[in-house]
Write a protein that holds these residues in place. Structure first.
Motif, PDB file in Angstrom:
ATOM      1  N   ALA A 127       6.621   9.208  -6.229  1.00 38.28           N
ATOM      2  CA  ALA A 127       7.812   9.137  -5.348  1.00 38.28           C
ATOM      3  C   ALA A 127       8.697   9.200  -4.203  1.00 38.28           C
ATOM      4  O   ALA A 127       9.256   8.684  -3.743  1.00 38.28           O
ATOM      5  N   ALA A 128       7.558  10.021  -3.971  1.00 36.01           N
ATOM      6  CA  ALA A 128       7.616  10.223  -1.658  1.00 36.01           C
ATOM      7  C   ALA A 128       7.707   8.373  -1.469  1.00 36.01           C
ATOM      8  O   ALA A 128       8.499   8.330  -1.283  1.00 36.01           O
ATOM      9  N   ALA A 129       6.056   7.637  -1.936  1.00 34.53           N
ATOM     10  CA  ALA A 129       6.699   6.207  -1.514  1.00 34.53           C
ATOM     11  C   ALA A 129       7.723   5.386  -2.472  1.00 34.53           C
ATOM     12  O   ALA A 129       8.035   4.574  -1.331  1.00 34.53           O
ATOM     13  N   ALA A 130       7.952   6.117  -3.534  1.00 37.93           N
ATOM     14  CA  ALA A 130       9.551   4.912  -4.039  1.00 37.93           C
ATOM     15  C   ALA A 130      10.935   5.009  -3.193  1.00 37.93           C
ATOM     16  O   ALA A 130      11.115   3.455  -3.289  1.00 37.93           O
ATOM     17  N   ALA A 131      11.069   6.420  -2.693  1.00 38.45           N
ATOM     18  CA  ALA A 131      11.874   5.962  -1.738  1.00 38.45           C
ATOM     19  C   ALA A 131      12.075   5.156  -0.446  1.00 38.45           C
ATOM     20  O   ALA A 131      13.180   4.381  -0.219  1.00 38.45           O
ATOM     21  N   ARG A 132      10.819   4.505  -0.289  1.00 45.47           N
ATOM     22  CA  ARG A 132      10.903   3.525   0.878  1.00 45.47           C
ATOM     23  C   ARG A 132      10.509   2.553   0.621  1.00 45.47           C
ATOM     24  O   ARG A 132      10.347   1.581   1.352  1.00 45.47           O
ATOM     25  N   LEU A 133      10.365   1.835  -0.466  1.00 49.71           N
ATOM     26  CA  LEU A 133       9.257   1.009  -1.512  1.00 49.71           C
ATOM     27  C   LEU A 133      10.474  -0.347  -1.032  1.00 49.71           C
ATOM     28  O   LEU A 133      11.766  -0.122  -0.751  1.00 49.71           O
ATOM     29  N   PRO A 134      10.361  -1.714  -0.748  1.00 54.65           N
ATOM     30  CA  PRO A 134      11.473  -2.582  -0.505  1.00 54.65           C
ATOM     31  C   PRO A 134      11.589  -2.718  -1.941  1.00 54.65           C
ATOM     32  O   PRO A 134      10.629  -2.638  -2.617  1.00 54.65           O
ATOM     33  N   ALA A 135      12.791  -4.122  -1.696  1.00 55.19           N
ATOM     34  CA  ALA A 135      13.060  -4.296  -2.992  1.00 55.19           C
ATOM     35  C   ALA A 135      12.481  -4.820  -3.996  1.00 55.19           C
ATOM     36  O   ALA A 135      11.469  -5.533  -3.576  1.00 55.19           O
ATOM     37  N   GLY A 136      12.253  -4.735  -5.224  1.00 54.97           N
ATOM     38  CA  GLY A 136      11.268  -5.525  -5.838  1.00 54.97           C
ATOM     39  C   GLY A 136      10.552  -4.527  -7.223  1.00 54.97           C
ATOM     40  O   GLY A 136      11.092  -3.718  -7.779  1.00 54.97           O
ATOM     41  N   ARG A 137      10.493  -5.400  -8.214  1.00 55.34           N
ATOM     42  CA  ARG A 137       9.315  -4.605  -9.864  1.00 55.34           C
ATOM     43  C   ARG A 137       8.163  -4.151  -8.816  1.00 55.34           C
ATOM     44  O   ARG A 137       7.176  -5.306  -9.056  1.00 55.34           O
ATOM     45  N   TYR A 138       7.218  -3.342  -9.228  1.00 60.13           N
ATOM     46  CA  TYR A 138       5.699  -3.090  -8.955  1.00 60.13           C
ATOM     47  C   TYR A 138       5.491  -2.977  -9.743  1.00 60.13           C
ATOM     48  O   TYR A 138       5.601  -2.322 -11.330  1.00 60.13           O
ATOM     49  N   LEU A 174       0.554  -0.921  -0.059  1.00 58.12           N
ATOM     50  CA  LEU A 174       0.082   0.333  -0.182  1.00 58.12           C
ATOM     51  C   LEU A 174       0.815   1.613  -0.040  1.00 58.12           C
ATOM     52  O   LEU A 174       2.135   1.310   1.032  1.00 58.12           O
ATOM     53  N   ALA A 175       0.852   2.143  -0.515  1.00 59.19           N
ATOM     54  CA  ALA A 175       1.228   3.190  -1.154  1.00 59.19           C
ATOM     55  C   ALA A 175       0.699   4.411  -0.380  1.00 59.19           C
ATOM     56  O   ALA A 175      -0.715   4.756  -1.350  1.00 59.19           O
ATOM     57  N   GLY A 176       0.501   5.570   0.141  1.00 59.55           N
ATOM     58  CA  GLY A 176      -0.869   6.474   0.912  1.00 59.55           C
ATOM     59  C   GLY A 176      -0.246   7.716   0.281  1.00 59.55           C
ATOM     60  O   GLY A 176       0.921   8.061  -1.043  1.00 59.55           O
ATOM     61  N   TRP A 177      -1.117   8.476  -0.614  1.00 60.35           N
ATOM     62  CA  TRP A 177      -1.652   9.363  -1.288  1.00 60.35           C
ATOM     63  C   TRP A 177      -2.235  10.424  -0.519  1.00 60.35           C
ATOM     64  O   TRP A 177      -2.170  11.324  -1.178  1.00 60.35           O
ATOM     65  N   GLY A 178      -2.205  10.510   0.321  1.00 59.66           N
ATOM     66  CA  GLY A 178      -2.815  11.771   1.636  1.00 59.66           C
ATOM     67  C   GLY A 178      -4.159  12.475   0.871  1.00 59.66           C
ATOM     68  O   GLY A 178      -4.992  11.801   0.554  1.00 59.66           O
ATOM     69  N   SER A 179      -4.140  13.473   0.789  1.00 59.66           N
ATOM     70  CA  SER A 179      -5.023  14.024   0.502  1.00 59.66           C
ATOM     71  C   SER A 179      -5.336  15.300  -0.282  1.00 59.66           C
ATOM     72  O   SER A 179      -3.859  15.696  -0.440  1.00 59.66           O
ATOM     73  N   ALA A 180      -6.626  15.910  -0.625  1.00 56.62           N
ATOM     74  CA  ALA A 180      -5.822  17.018  -1.914  1.00 56.62           C
ATOM     75  C   ALA A 180      -5.093  18.388  -0.786  1.00 56.62           C
ATOM     76  O   ALA A 180      -3.677  18.569  -2.112  1.00 56.62           O
ATOM     77  N   ARG A 181      -5.229  18.518   0.087  1.00 54.61           N
ATOM     78  CA  ARG A 181      -4.550  19.596   0.316  1.00 54.61           C
ATOM     79  C   ARG A 181      -2.944  19.345   0.840  1.00 54.61           C
ATOM     80  O   ARG A 181      -2.275  19.892   0.739  1.00 54.61           O
TER      81      ARG A 181
END
Length: 462
Positions: A79-90, A62-69
C-alpha cells in the motif's frame, strides 16, 4: 486503489525488490535498465517506486520492499508503494520476495478509502489484478466493513447522533436479513431496566436508546458484540476543555467498529449466532444532566457513584453488558473508545485488550500478529478492585488518583459480566492521527480483523 479479477492487454508488471537484493537485480538487468536504475537513485526502500521505460511507454515498475527491519516499523508495504504508482493496471511480480498476498491485497484496498460524504474525492487511477489464490470477495467484504466503520466515525455529531446511529444499525440489519430492535427514550429505558443508559443520555435533544441486532442460526455458537455508542461527549457537567472535545465525534468508535465487524461476519456468512448491542447516547449538558456525586442504579442491581460525568462510556456499556450476560453467550466482546490511559500506555496504534481466559488471550494475540492488526494484553488486576469501590455505593465510575485508568475501567465493566464463560474487552482509540499506508488520517478500524480471525479460528474451522 481497486482490485480487479483479471488482467488485460494494458497490465504493467509490478516487481517487488528488497533493499538487499537490489544490487544483484540491477547486475542482471539489461545495460539500459541498469543505467536507468543507477541514475534514478532508487534504493528499494518501502514506498519507493521506479517506472522502467519501454518502447510503448512504461515497461514495468519496481516497488521497494525495504528490509525486514523497516517492514517491522509499519504494516502494508504494498500500500505504501501503491500511493506513488503511475496510473495503470498492475500485475504483481513478487520475484523472490515472500509476501502474504491476501494481506497485501487487503492493504491495497484499504488504501483506497476516502471519506466523501461532504466532498467528493478523486477516483483512483491505479488498479491491481488480484493474484491467484487470493479470495477477492473476502478482501472486498473486509474492505466494506472497514469503510462502514470509518464513515461512521468520520461523520460529525451533527449528522451522526443517536437517531442516525440507530438508522445505520437498522440499515445494517436490513442488508443481511437480521432482526433489529430498539429501546428508545427515558420512559422505555426505565421500563426496560436500563437506568444508566437513560441517565447518561438524559440531557441530550436526541433520546438515548439501546440498539439490538441478532443474526444467524439460533443454535450456532453465540457471540455478542457490545459497542460504545456515545455519539458526542462534552464531558457532561464535568465539561471537557475545547482541545479535548475536538475529536469527540469519534466517541462512538466502539459502536462503529462493532458494526463494521458485524458487516464482515454477516457478509462472510460465519456460522455463529451474532448479537450486536449498541447503547447510543449523547453526553450533553442541560438541567437534566447527571451530576457529580449522583448515585445511579444499574440493570445488574449494582449502584454506581458518578464521581466524574466524563466517565460516561463505562456506564452505558455496563447496562448493555448486563443485557448481553443474561443470555450467557459463548463470548462477549466490548469495544470502546474508553480511556486516555490506554493511549498513554500504548499510543494510538496498539489497543489494549483484557480477559481472564489465558487460552483466549493467547489465541487473540496470535490472530492479531497473523493479520497485522496489533493488540496488546493488559491485566484485569484484582488488587486494584478496591479503587472502584467508593463505600457509599457498590462502584465508583471514576476513581481518584489518576493511575491505572484503563485497568480500573476494565475492572468496572467486568463486574457486569458474571454468567457468560468468556469476556473480552478492548479499549480502542478509533482514530489515525497521521496518514500511514492503508490507514488514512481519520477514523480507524482497529482490532476488528484480529477479532474476526479469532472467531473463525474458534468457531468456524472444521
Amino acid at each position: 486503489m481497486p482490485l480487479v479479477a483479471a488482467p488485460d492487454a494494458r497490465t504493467i508488471a509490478l516487481r517487488l525488490i528488497e533493499a538487499d537484493g537490489l544490487a544483484s537485480w540491477v547486475e542482471g538487468a539489461p545495460p539500459g535498465v541498469r543505467a536507468w536504475v543507477e541514475a534514478s537513485g532508487f534504493g528499494a526502500g518501502i514506498g519507493e517506486v521506479l517506472a522502467l521505460p519501454g518502447e510503448a511507454g512504461i515497461a514495468g515498475v519496481l516497488a521497494g520492499w525495504g528490509s525486514a527491519r523497516t517492514r517491522a516499523r509499519d504494516r502494508f508495504p504494498l500500500a505504501a508503494a501503491a500511493a506513488r504508482l503511475p496510473a495503470g493496471r498492475y500485475v504483481l511480480d513478487p520475484g523472490g520476495v515472500e509476501i502474504d498476498a491476501g494481506l497485501e491485497c487487503l492493504g491495497w484496498r484499504l488504501a483506497d478509502y476516502r471519506f466523501q460524504r461532504y466532498r467528493a474525492g478523486k477516483p483512483s487511477t491505479v488498479e491491481l489484478v488480484c493474484p491467484p489464490g487470493v479470495d477477492l470477495d473476502r478482501v472486498e467484504t473486509l474492505a466494506r466493513g472497514a469503510a462502514l466503520a470509518q464513515d461512521l466515525i468520520n461523520t460529525p455529531a451533527r449528522d451522526m447522533g443517536p437517531e442516525a446511529l440507530e438508522a445505520a444499525v437498522a440499515a445494517l440489519a436490513a442488508r443481511h436479513g437480521a432482526a433489529f430492535g430498539v429501546v428508545r427514550g427515558g420512559p422505555a429505558l426505565r421500563a426496560a431496566n436500563l437506568p444508566m443508559i437513560e441517565a447518561v443520555g438524559a440531557a441530550a435533544t436526541e433520546a438515548p436508546r439501546l440498539l439490538d441486532l441478532t443474526w444467524g442460526r439460533a443454535d450456532a455458537p453465540k457471540v455478542t458484540l457490545v459497542g460504545k455508542g456515545v455519539c458526542f461527549d462534552t464531558g457532561g457537567l464535568d465539561i471537557k476543555p475545547s482541545a479535548s472535545m475536538g475529536l469527540m465525534k469519534k466517541d462512538m468508535g466502539g459502536a462503529a467498529t462493532a458494526m463494521g465487524l458485524a458487516e464482515i461476519i454477516m457478509g462472510l456468512g460465519l456460522d455463529i449466532r451474532l448479537r450486536l448491542l449498541v447503547p447510543a447516547v449523547e453526553n450533553a449538558i442541560s438541567a437534566a444532566a447527571m451530576r457529580p456525586g449522583d448515585i445511579l442504579p444499574s440493570r445488574k442491581g449494582l449502584t454506581v457513584e458518578v464521581n466524574n460525568t466524563d466517565a460516561e462510556g463505562r456506564l452505558v456499556l455496563a447496562d448493555a453488558l448486563a443485557v448481553a450476560d443474561e443470555e450467557t453467550p459463548e463470548l462477549i466482546v466490548s469495544l470502546a473508545t474508553l480511556t486516555g490511559a490506554a493511549r498513554v500506555a500504548l499510543g494510538p496504534d496498539v489497543p489494549p485488550f483484557f480477559t481472564d481466559d489465558e487460552t483466549l488471550a493467547a489465541d487473540l494475540a496470535a490472530a492479531s500478529a497473523r493479520v497485522a492488526d496489533p493488540l496488546w494484553r493488559l491485566p484485569f488486576w484484582a488488587p486494584y478492585e478496591p479503587l472502584i469501590e467508593p463505600g457509599i455505593a457498590d462502584l465508583d465510575n471514576a476513581p481518584s488518583g489518576g493511575m491505572a485508568g484503563a485497568i480500573t475501567a476494565a475492572l468496572f465493566l467486568r463486574r457486569f459480566v458474571t454468567a457468560s464463560p468468556h469476556y473480552l474487552h478492548l479499549d480502542i482509540y478509533g482514530w489515525t492521527p497521521a496518514a500511514k499506508p492503508a490507514r488514512p488520517k481519520g477514523g480507524a478500524f482497529q482490532a476488528a480483523r484480529a477479532l474476526l480471525a479469532l472467531l473463525e479460528d474458534r468457531y468456524c474451522r472444521t
